[in-house]
Each structure stands twice: as C-alpha cells, then as structure tokens.
Design an enzyme around this catalytic site. Structure first.
Site, PDB file in Angstrom:
ATOM      1  N   ASP A 132       0.834  -1.210   0.000  1.00  0.00           N
ATOM      2  CA  ASP A 132       0.000   0.000   0.000  1.00  0.00           C
ATOM      3  C   ASP A 132       0.868   1.259   0.000  1.00  0.00           C
ATOM      4  OD1 ASP A 132      -2.339   1.429  -0.046  1.00  0.00           O
ATOM      5  OD2 ASP A 132      -2.808   1.164   2.080  1.00  0.00           O
ATOM      6  N   GLY A 133       0.326   2.317  -0.584  1.00  0.00           N
ATOM      7  CA  GLY A 133       0.983   3.622  -0.519  1.00  0.00           C
ATOM      8  C   GLY A 133       1.559   4.125  -1.839  1.00  0.00           C
ATOM      9  N   ASN A 134       1.279   3.434  -2.926  1.00  0.00           N
ATOM     10  CA  ASN A 134       1.802   3.876  -4.232  1.00  0.00           C
ATOM     11  C   ASN A 134       1.292   5.277  -4.595  1.00  0.00           C
ATOM     12  OD1 ASN A 134       2.825   1.322  -4.372  1.00  0.00           O
ATOM     13  ND2 ASN A 134       1.512   0.612  -6.044  1.00  0.00           N
ATOM     14  N   GLY A 135       0.010   5.502  -4.363  1.00  0.00           N
ATOM     15  CA  GLY A 135      -0.603   6.783  -4.722  1.00  0.00           C
ATOM     16  C   GLY A 135      -0.005   7.927  -3.926  1.00  0.00           C
ATOM     17  N   HIS A 140       2.435   3.414  -9.098  1.00  0.00           N
ATOM     18  CA  HIS A 140       2.249   1.979  -9.349  1.00  0.00           C
ATOM     19  C   HIS A 140       3.443   1.404 -10.109  1.00  0.00           C
ATOM     20  CE1 HIS A 140      -1.629   2.256  -7.623  1.00  0.00           C
ATOM     21  NE2 HIS A 140      -2.198   2.910  -8.619  1.00  0.00           N
ATOM     22  N   SER A 142      -7.487  -5.539  -5.288  1.00  0.00           N
ATOM     23  CA  SER A 142      -8.581  -6.107  -4.495  1.00  0.00           C
ATOM     24  C   SER A 142      -9.905  -6.028  -5.248  1.00  0.00           C
ATOM     25  CB  SER A 142      -8.709  -5.351  -3.164  1.00  0.00           C
ATOM     26  OG  SER A 142      -9.256  -4.062  -3.384  1.00  0.00           O
ATOM     27  N   ASN A 201     -10.897  -2.581  -5.409  1.00  0.00           N
ATOM     28  CA  ASN A 201     -10.128  -1.678  -6.274  1.00  0.00           C
ATOM     29  C   ASN A 201     -10.783  -1.461  -7.641  1.00  0.00           C
ATOM     30  OD1 ASN A 201      -6.899  -2.806  -5.000  1.00  0.00           O
ATOM     31  ND2 ASN A 201      -8.045  -0.963  -4.448  1.00  0.00           N
ATOM     32  N   ARG A 260      -5.076  -1.739   8.779  1.00  0.00           N
ATOM     33  CA  ARG A 260      -6.274  -2.525   8.515  1.00  0.00           C
ATOM     34  C   ARG A 260      -5.930  -3.645   7.540  1.00  0.00           C
ATOM     35  NH1 ARG A 260      -7.696   2.729   6.472  1.00  0.00           N
ATOM     36  NH2 ARG A 260      -7.234   2.872   4.249  1.00  0.00           N
ATOM     37  N   SER A 262      -8.181  -4.687   5.024  1.00  0.00           N
ATOM     38  CA  SER A 262      -8.756  -4.417   3.700  1.00  0.00           C
ATOM     39  C   SER A 262      -9.151  -5.678   2.925  1.00  0.00           C
ATOM     40  CB  SER A 262      -7.804  -3.557   2.855  1.00  0.00           C
ATOM     41  OG  SER A 262      -7.512  -2.348   3.507  1.00  0.00           O
TER      42      SER A 262
HETATM   43  C1  IPE Z   1      -5.488  -2.733  -0.332  1.00  0.00           C
HETATM   44  O1  IPE Z   1      -5.090  -1.424  -0.536  1.00  0.00           O
HETATM   45  C2  IPE Z   1      -5.460  -3.501  -1.604  1.00  0.00           C
HETATM   46  C3  IPE Z   1      -4.140  -3.687  -2.200  1.00  0.00           C
HETATM   47  C4  IPE Z   1      -2.995  -3.398  -1.647  1.00  0.00           C
HETATM   48  C5  IPE Z   1      -4.158  -4.281  -3.501  1.00  0.00           C
HETATM   49  P1  IPE Z   1      -6.152  -0.246  -0.667  1.00  0.00           P
HETATM   50  O2  IPE Z   1      -5.381   1.007  -0.752  1.00  0.00           O
HETATM   51  O3  IPE Z   1      -7.098  -0.529  -1.750  1.00  0.00           O
HETATM   52  O4  IPE Z   1      -6.914  -0.367   0.728  1.00  0.00           O
HETATM   53  P2  IPE Z   1      -7.959   0.619   1.443  1.00  0.00           P
HETATM   54  O5  IPE Z   1      -9.137   0.724   0.549  1.00  0.00           O
HETATM   55  O6  IPE Z   1      -7.289   1.923   1.648  1.00  0.00           O
HETATM   56  O7  IPE Z   1      -8.265  -0.045   2.732  1.00  0.00           O
HETATM   57  C1  IPE Z   2      -1.485   0.243  -3.380  1.00  0.00           C
HETATM   58  O1  IPE Z   2      -1.271   1.601  -3.425  1.00  0.00           O
HETATM   59  C2  IPE Z   2      -1.672  -0.365  -4.733  1.00  0.00           C
HETATM   60  C3  IPE Z   2      -3.041  -0.797  -5.039  1.00  0.00           C
HETATM   61  C4  IPE Z   2      -4.036  -0.789  -4.213  1.00  0.00           C
HETATM   62  C5  IPE Z   2      -3.285  -1.277  -6.381  1.00  0.00           C
HETATM   63  P1  IPE Z   2      -2.490   2.634  -3.450  1.00  0.00           P
HETATM   64  O2  IPE Z   2      -2.835   2.893  -4.856  1.00  0.00           O
HETATM   65  O3  IPE Z   2      -3.595   2.154  -2.595  1.00  0.00           O
HETATM   66  O4  IPE Z   2      -1.799   3.914  -2.795  1.00  0.00           O
HETATM   67  P2  IPE Z   2      -2.452   4.922  -1.757  1.00  0.00           P
HETATM   68  O5  IPE Z   2      -3.012   4.131  -0.633  1.00  0.00           O
HETATM   69  O6  IPE Z   2      -3.511   5.688  -2.496  1.00  0.00           O
HETATM   70  O7  IPE Z   2      -1.309   5.787  -1.333  1.00  0.00           O
HETATM   71 MG    MG Z   3      -4.051   2.414  -0.638  1.00  0.00          MG
END
Ligand code: IPE
Ligand code: IPE
Ligand code: MG
Length: 247
Positions: free
Chosen positions: A19-22, A36, A64, A67, A193, A195
C-alpha cells in the site's frame, strides 16, 4: 542487516498488503500511475530477496475486489502494468526458480491479463524454489463466500451430515488450499487494517505494520519485518510458561 536474521526461523509464507503507491507519487508531484510503476520495482526487489533468504511462499495483494471501484483510468493502467510486468519478468522468474501462482477472481480480469498470467504460470510450473502468489481481483470475503457455496453444494449433492463438517472442509475450497497459512503479514504505508485480504488464513499470523510507502520498501525493510517476527512469541493460545517448559 541480514546477519541479524535467524536463518533457521524464516517464515515459510509471507503475505504483503502493498500500500501507498498513490501517496508516494503525490509526494513527488506525480500521477498515481507513476507510483504503481515504481511499486513494480519494489515487487521485484522484495520477491528476489524473499526467495534468496528461503521464504517458500510470498503472497502479494496487488488488486482487491474493491479496487475495481477506482477511476477507470487507474484500473486500466494497473491492468496494463500487470500484463507488461508479467511478460517482462517471466524469464527472471524462471532464472530464479520461482513458480508463479494467482488467487482471486481471475475470470474478471481483462483477457490479455488472463492470457499472460496463464502463460507465465505454465512456464514456471516446474520451478521448485519460492512460489509467488499474486492476489488479483481478490478479497477474503469473496473467497470465503465461494468456498461456502461450494461446500453447501457438496453437502446437498452428497447428503452430508452437517455436524461432521470441519474447518478443513472449508479450507479445501479456498484458493489457498495448496499453501500454508502465512506466519507473517506485512502492510506498508501506515494503514492499520486488513482491507479484505486473507481473512481466513491470517487467523494466527503475526502482523507487521510499517509507515514506509510501498515503492520505498526495500530489502532492509523486509529484513526488519522478518527480524521483528523472529522476536515474537507465538503462543497459539497457550501460556508462555508452557512454551518455555524444559521437559
Ligand atoms: C489494499 O489497498 C489492496 C491492495 C494493496 C491491492 P487499498 O489502498 O485498496 O486499501 P484501502 O481501501 O485503503 O483499505
Ligand atoms: C497500493 O497503493 C496499490 C493498489 C491498491 C493497487 P495505493 O494505490 O492504494 O496507494 P495509496 O493508498 O492511495 O497511497
Ligand atoms: Mg491504498
């Protein structure tokens, strides 16, 4: 760093919520998609490091069920990234003796993804090193719901005695039926969490949360997590005294 790890106590199965790419991309003033792409590099690094240290199963939560609700642009970019990455990395998987597997609603993925996934799984199926499991269009509730449906169908068709049903009868319908439960679950980016990840399988997993954003997660972060795991006492309901009793 690696010298602090007890090589005789490496978790057999590590699961990671990447998590946290965005947020990583946003911090750099870039688009989420760039996050990503950088996340894929971390996948490569961590996969190779885990295999090298003797992890047998590495399950990565890549996409997920929930997603699918992201903007189309992001979903499409993630699917394309999946196709190009699998295509590009199959040879490396073979070289590293890693077997590729997947859990989730694979039929819901675009056809090109299904094709690449199938051909990479086929090409790596004889590999005997680590198994890399990608969780794609996956969620724990989706998986459990399907398992319950299959079991109910079996019960109906074979007129099973419902009182004789055991946990293992449910497990045989989970997509993870061939893998042991993860001893260690890691989540990056500071979110605490689950998720909808491996809900059944993490009943007794050790949880490890780190603030590091996934694209920044490297070998040392993996070692930190394993080291933290090795310092835990896994009691499985027993007392510490029972575990430490010298017989
Ligand atoms: C969980 O991350 C799913 C993956 C890492 C693929 P999310 O970023 O989608 O989770 P929530 O929605 O913030 O809990
Ligand atoms: C996790 O990073 C990758 C996927 C869920 C596909 P996010 O895309 O959820 O990154 P944040 O949580 O927005 O930083
Ligand atoms: Mg995320």
């Amino acid at each position: 760093m690696m010298s602090k790890i007890d090589l005789t106590n490496i978790p057999k199965h590590i699961a990671i919520i990447m998590d946290g790419n965005g947020r990583w991309a946003k911090k750099k003033g870039s688009l989420r998609v760039f996050g990503h792409k950088s996340g894929v590099k971390a996948v490569k690094t961590v996969t190779e490091a885990a295999a090298e240290i003797g992890v047998k199963y590495l399950t990565l939560y890549a996409f997920s069920t929930e997603n699918w609700n992201r903007p189309d642009l992001e979903v499409n970019a993630l699917m394309q990234l999946l196709v190009s990455t699998i295509k590009k990395e199959t040879q490396t998987l073979i070289k590293n003796n890693i077997k590729l597997d997947a859990i989730g609603n694979i039929q819901s993925l675009p056809k090109a993804c299904q094709r690449e996934l199938k051909s990479a799984m086929e090409a790596t199926k004889e590999n005997t090193g680590m198994t890399l499991v990608l969780a794609l269009s996956y969620s724990g509730r989706w998986e459990m719901l399907n398992a319950f449906k299959s079991l109910l169908k079996e019960a109906k068709e074979q007129d099973l005695d419902l009182d004789s049903i055991e946990a293992k009868d449910i497990e045989k319908y989970l997509m993870t039926k061939n893998f042991p439960d993860p001893e260690l679950l890691i989540r990056t980016s500071g979110e605490m969490r689950i998720s909808n990840f491996l809900l059944w399988q993490i009943a007794y997993s050790e949880l490890y949360f780190t603030d590091v954003l996934w694209p920044d997660f490297g070998v040392d972060n993996l070692y930190d997590a394993i080291q933290a795991y090795q310092q835990r006492e896994r009691r499985f309901g027993k007392t510490s005294e029972q575990l430490n009793k010298v017989s």
